[in-house]
Design an enzyme around this catalytic site. Structure first.
Site, PDB file in Angstrom:
ATOM      1  N   SER A 115     -61.818 -69.342   4.269  1.00  0.00           N
ATOM      2  CA  SER A 115     -63.252 -69.204   4.012  1.00  0.00           C
ATOM      3  C   SER A 115     -63.618 -67.724   4.087  1.00  0.00           C
ATOM      4  O   SER A 115     -62.755 -66.848   3.965  1.00  0.00           O
ATOM      5  CB  SER A 115     -64.068 -70.027   5.013  1.00  0.00           C
ATOM      6  OG  SER A 115     -65.436 -70.084   4.627  1.00  0.00           O
ATOM      7  N   ASN A 116     -64.901 -67.427   4.268  1.00  0.00           N
ATOM      8  CA  ASN A 116     -65.366 -66.048   4.369  1.00  0.00           C
ATOM      9  C   ASN A 116     -66.569 -65.995   5.304  1.00  0.00           C
ATOM     10  O   ASN A 116     -66.970 -67.012   5.881  1.00  0.00           O
ATOM     11  CB  ASN A 116     -65.708 -65.491   2.982  1.00  0.00           C
ATOM     12  CG  ASN A 116     -66.732 -66.345   2.261  1.00  0.00           C
ATOM     13  OD1 ASN A 116     -67.884 -66.455   2.679  1.00  0.00           O
ATOM     14  ND2 ASN A 116     -66.317 -66.977   1.166  1.00  0.00           N
ATOM     15  N   HIS A 117     -67.176 -64.818   5.435  1.00  0.00           N
ATOM     16  CA  HIS A 117     -68.209 -64.605   6.447  1.00  0.00           C
ATOM     17  C   HIS A 117     -69.634 -64.872   5.942  1.00  0.00           C
ATOM     18  O   HIS A 117     -70.598 -64.598   6.656  1.00  0.00           O
ATOM     19  CB  HIS A 117     -68.145 -63.168   6.968  1.00  0.00           C
ATOM     20  CG  HIS A 117     -66.878 -62.842   7.695  1.00  0.00           C
ATOM     21  ND1 HIS A 117     -66.533 -63.432   8.896  1.00  0.00           N
ATOM     22  CD2 HIS A 117     -65.852 -62.008   7.377  1.00  0.00           C
ATOM     23  CE1 HIS A 117     -65.372 -62.964   9.296  1.00  0.00           C
ATOM     24  NE2 HIS A 117     -64.929 -62.099   8.397  1.00  0.00           N
TER      25      HIS A 117
END
Length: 410
Positions: free
Chosen positions: A218-220
């Site tokens: 995923s990412n932030h």
């Protein structure tokens, strides 16, 4: 003239269904607020609901008799008339049991018989404990009701009847009133608003791509920017579908319908399905570019010192839309870069057939993921460049929506 929100519900016929939940006590406040707003209110209850609030209370507040049993005097035929009488049927609270019966078309009490006879739009406000709300059976039943064209009011996080804290609380009466007002505004839109009658799709938040049942890529992204844009588009009169990846944030704006998704494939499916009817699409989500080519069905156990995971490209949502968009559709993309920002943004604008791209940089202090502020530069299809100083994400959303409105009227 602009519509006065205090008169939107004047004369509207609201059929309130109350099921067996501790949240039934809120039906008294909800009924009072509806009547105060000028609506005509009739109430039907399940027998279980009467354990939490009396029919006499709701009859007094609504100024209409409240039938309880299908065998009561006149109720056998009355449920059909009630279903045809209403402008809107609102089931609040909608317990897990009642939602399940609605999804299956069961008809063992007066509320359900009336629901099956309703020829008007149906809204439902779920109320249950968090584990019940997240149970796959409840999720399946809610999705089935949504497929019928019904509208779900968002659940609220907070203290639950079990004493735990989490999702599952019924929306507050004031929020429900706002959603009903928005419904009637969309039915009779305020034509003075620049995006009245337009459907806008906004993607927001991250996506997650599963490696195994407990791990993912995923990412932030928090979704803050996309949510702010969705709310601003709704304020401008648009009907907004917010396709939102996994995040703890959300919106209670009555003009925004939230469609939760997880993976890039989920997001693509929802956006493509709604795209033919959309006038504006703002792709603010941080969509994964790659996913594991094969997700393990069991947790990967610790073994060798190194682990290699084969990745494959996800389908590019923006390119898919850009290749198929019509002349009256506006497509807005985002370009978050760490270097060569302008070069990459303009390349993306051209290659994906965008009408507007929003460029920001992780090198700018206060911009990027999880901040409440952002610093952006806009490039439109005509080559116009506009740079803005660091602002709150709500103010940035205003700048972006203003640019969209300008392009709409260009």
């Amino acid at each position: 003239m602009s519509t006065d929100n205090t008169t939107i519900l004047q004369g509207k016929k609201i059929l309130l269904g109350v099921s067996g939940s501790i949240a039934a006590y809120k039906a008294a406040t909800l009924t009072r607020l509806l009547v105060k707003a000028g609506a005509e209110v009739k109430v039907v209850m399940t027998p279980a609901a009467a354990d939490f609030i009396t029919p006499l209370t709701l009859a007094t507040l609504s100024k209409n008799e409240v039938p309880l049993h299908i065998s009561d005097h006149n109720s056998w035929n009355n449920h059909v008339m009630l279903g045809r009488w209403a402008d809107v049927m609102l089931i609040a609270p909608a317990s897990a049991n009642t939602i399940a019966k609605m999804a299956q078309g069961l008809c063992d009490n007066l509320l359900l018989a009336t629901y099956l006879s309703a020829t008007c739009p149906v809204f439902f406000a779920p109320a249950m404990d968090e584990d019940m709300w997240h149970h796959p059976a409840t999720r399946h039943n809610v999705e089935k009701l949504l497929s019928y064209g019904h509208r779900q009011l968002p659940v609220v996080s907070g203290e639950l009847a079990s004493g735990l804290f989490g999702e599952g609380r019924m929306a507050e009466p004031e929020q429900i009133i706002a959603y009903l007002q928005q419904h009637f505004l969309q039915t009779n839109p305020d034509t003075t608003k620049p995006l009245a009658g337009k459907l806008a799709i906004v993607t927001a938040g991250p996506t997650i791509e599963h490696i195994d049942p407990v791990r993912y890529i995923s990412n932030h992204s928090s979704g803050k920017m996309g949510i702010a844009i969705a709310e601003t588009l709704a304020d401008a009169g648009a009907q907004v579908k917010l396709v939102l990846g996994p995040t703890h944030l959300g919106t209670t704006h009555p003009g925004v319908e939230t469609i939760p998704v997880q993976s890039a494939a989920d997001m693509l499916q929802q956006v493509v399905a709604a795209f033919p009817q959309a006038t504006v699409v703002v792709a603010a989500a941080a969509v994964a570019d790659y996913r594991p080519s094969q997700a393990a069905d069991k947790k990967i156990k610790k073994g060798e010192a190194q682990l290699s995971i084969a990745l494959e490209k996800t389908t590019d949502i923006l390119r898919t839309l850009g290749d198929t968009k019509g002349p009256q559709q506006l497509l807005v993309g985002f370009s978050l870069e760490t270097n060569n920002e302008k070069e990459y943004a303009l390349k993306k604008l051209r290659e994906k057939h965008l009408d507007l791209i929003v460029m920001n940089s992780l090198a700018d202090a206060g911009a990027g993921f999880n901040y409440d502020t952002n610093k952006v530069t806009l490039f439109d299809r005509n080559g116009q460049e506009r740079s803005f100083p660091l602002k709150s994400k709500q103010a940035v959303a205003q700048d972006i929506v203003s640019a969209i409105i300008e392009l709409q009227h260009a």
